[in-house]
Design a protein around this motif. Structure first.
Motif, PDB file in Angstrom:
ATOM      1  N   MET A   1       2.977  66.822  -8.389  1.00 38.25           N
ATOM      2  CA  MET A   1       1.675  67.444  -8.517  1.00 38.25           C
ATOM      3  C   MET A   1       1.817  68.710  -9.364  1.00 38.25           C
ATOM      4  N   ARG A   2       0.768  68.982 -10.103  1.00 35.25           N
ATOM      5  CA  ARG A   2       0.751  70.150 -10.977  1.00 35.25           C
ATOM      6  C   ARG A   2      -0.240  71.186 -10.475  1.00 35.25           C
ATOM      7  N   GLN A   3      -0.022  72.419 -10.891  1.00 30.93           N
ATOM      8  CA  GLN A   3      -0.942  73.491 -10.527  1.00 30.93           C
ATOM      9  C   GLN A   3      -1.993  73.652 -11.617  1.00 30.93           C
ATOM     10  N   TYR A   4      -3.237  73.827 -11.176  1.00 31.83           N
ATOM     11  CA  TYR A   4      -4.351  73.998 -12.108  1.00 31.83           C
ATOM     12  C   TYR A   4      -5.221  75.159 -11.672  1.00 31.83           C
ATOM     13  N   GLU A   5      -5.952  75.686 -12.635  1.00 30.74           N
ATOM     14  CA  GLU A   5      -6.996  76.679 -12.403  1.00 30.74           C
ATOM     15  C   GLU A   5      -8.246  76.171 -13.094  1.00 30.74           C
ATOM     16  N   THR A   6      -9.337  76.145 -12.379  1.00 33.69           N
ATOM     17  CA  THR A   6     -10.610  75.742 -12.971  1.00 33.69           C
ATOM     18  C   THR A   6     -11.620  76.857 -12.744  1.00 33.69           C
ATOM     19  N   LEU A   7     -12.217  77.300 -13.824  1.00 30.26           N
ATOM     20  CA  LEU A   7     -13.298  78.277 -13.760  1.00 30.26           C
ATOM     21  C   LEU A   7     -14.573  77.539 -14.153  1.00 30.26           C
ATOM     22  N   LEU A  37      -5.721  72.514  -2.053  1.00 27.84           N
ATOM     23  CA  LEU A  37      -6.581  73.599  -2.502  1.00 27.84           C
ATOM     24  C   LEU A  37      -5.900  74.928  -2.237  1.00 27.84           C
ATOM     25  N   GLY A  38      -5.849  75.747  -3.269  1.00 29.77           N
ATOM     26  CA  GLY A  38      -5.310  77.101  -3.132  1.00 29.77           C
ATOM     27  C   GLY A  38      -6.461  78.050  -2.845  1.00 29.77           C
ATOM     28  N   GLU A  39      -6.483  79.157  -3.532  1.00 30.07           N
ATOM     29  CA  GLU A  39      -7.557  80.118  -3.305  1.00 30.07           C
ATOM     30  C   GLU A  39      -8.778  79.790  -4.164  1.00 30.07           C
ATOM     31  N   VAL A  40      -9.927  80.141  -3.634  1.00 33.00           N
ATOM     32  CA  VAL A  40     -11.190  79.977  -4.345  1.00 33.00           C
ATOM     33  C   VAL A  40     -11.859  81.348  -4.380  1.00 33.00           C
ATOM     34  N   MET A  63     -11.241  78.441  -9.111  1.00 31.86           N
ATOM     35  CA  MET A  63     -10.624  77.594  -8.089  1.00 31.86           C
ATOM     36  C   MET A  63      -9.195  77.264  -8.527  1.00 31.86           C
ATOM     37  N   LYS A  64      -8.232  77.548  -7.654  1.00 32.21           N
ATOM     38  CA  LYS A  64      -6.827  77.231  -7.920  1.00 32.21           C
ATOM     39  C   LYS A  64      -6.415  76.108  -6.979  1.00 32.21           C
ATOM     40  N   ASP A  84     -26.363  71.512 -12.598  1.00 31.40           N
ATOM     41  CA  ASP A  84     -26.249  72.882 -12.121  1.00 31.40           C
ATOM     42  C   ASP A  84     -25.025  73.608 -12.669  1.00 31.40           C
ATOM     43  N   VAL A  85     -24.115  72.896 -13.339  1.00 33.87           N
ATOM     44  CA  VAL A  85     -22.927  73.507 -13.928  1.00 33.87           C
ATOM     45  C   VAL A  85     -23.201  73.776 -15.404  1.00 33.87           C
ATOM     46  N   LEU A  86     -23.115  75.051 -15.784  1.00 40.27           N
ATOM     47  CA  LEU A  86     -23.361  75.416 -17.178  1.00 40.27           C
ATOM     48  C   LEU A  86     -22.129  75.176 -18.045  1.00 40.27           C
ATOM     49  N   ARG A  87     -20.971  75.660 -17.597  1.00 40.81           N
ATOM     50  CA  ARG A  87     -19.715  75.512 -18.326  1.00 40.81           C
ATOM     51  C   ARG A  87     -18.569  75.412 -17.334  1.00 40.81           C
ATOM     52  N   TYR A  88     -17.440  74.882 -17.818  1.00 41.71           N
ATOM     53  CA  TYR A  88     -16.224  74.801 -17.008  1.00 41.71           C
ATOM     54  C   TYR A  88     -15.009  74.819 -17.920  1.00 41.71           C
ATOM     55  N   LEU A  89     -13.895  75.230 -17.372  1.00 41.01           N
ATOM     56  CA  LEU A  89     -12.632  75.231 -18.119  1.00 41.01           C
ATOM     57  C   LEU A  89     -11.511  75.025 -17.114  1.00 41.01           C
TER      58      LEU A  89
END
Length: 95
Positions: A1-7, A37-40, A63-64, A84-89
């Motif tokens: 599993m890999r670590q990700y960050e999503t904004l 799920l890590g920290e949000v 979200m990490k 309802d989601v404007l943008r994400y990365l």
């Protein structure tokens, strides 16, 4: 599993309950697909650098998490179909 960050940025005119419902929904997507799920961090409403769909503000959520490599495609698909989601990365975090 890999670590990700999503904004991701939600519409600012949503009711508080709807905003919390969406945050919980996206957190649930991670855990339902066997991710950890890590920290949000909910940053709240912030001014956008430029207008998106006539909005000058957005509700930011960072979200990490750890998940399989193919999971990010599913999460981004859900972001795309949500009005309802404007943008994400999403970024892969090197250890």
């Amino acid at each position: 599993m890999r670590q990700y960050e999503t904004l991701y940025i939600l519409r600012p005119d949503l009711e508080t309950e709807k905003t919390q419902e969406l945050v919980e929904r996206f957190k649930g997507v991670v855990t339902n697909h066997e991710g950890e799920l890590g920290e949000v961090n909910e940053w709240g409403k912030r001014r956008l650098a430029y207008e998106i769909d006539d909005y000058r503000e957005g509700y930011y959520v960072l979200m990490k998490y750890q998940a399989a490599t193919d999971f990010t495609k599913e999460l981004e698909r859900l972001f795309k179909i949500s009005d309802d989601v404007l943008r994400y990365l999403t970024l892969h975090i090197e250890e």
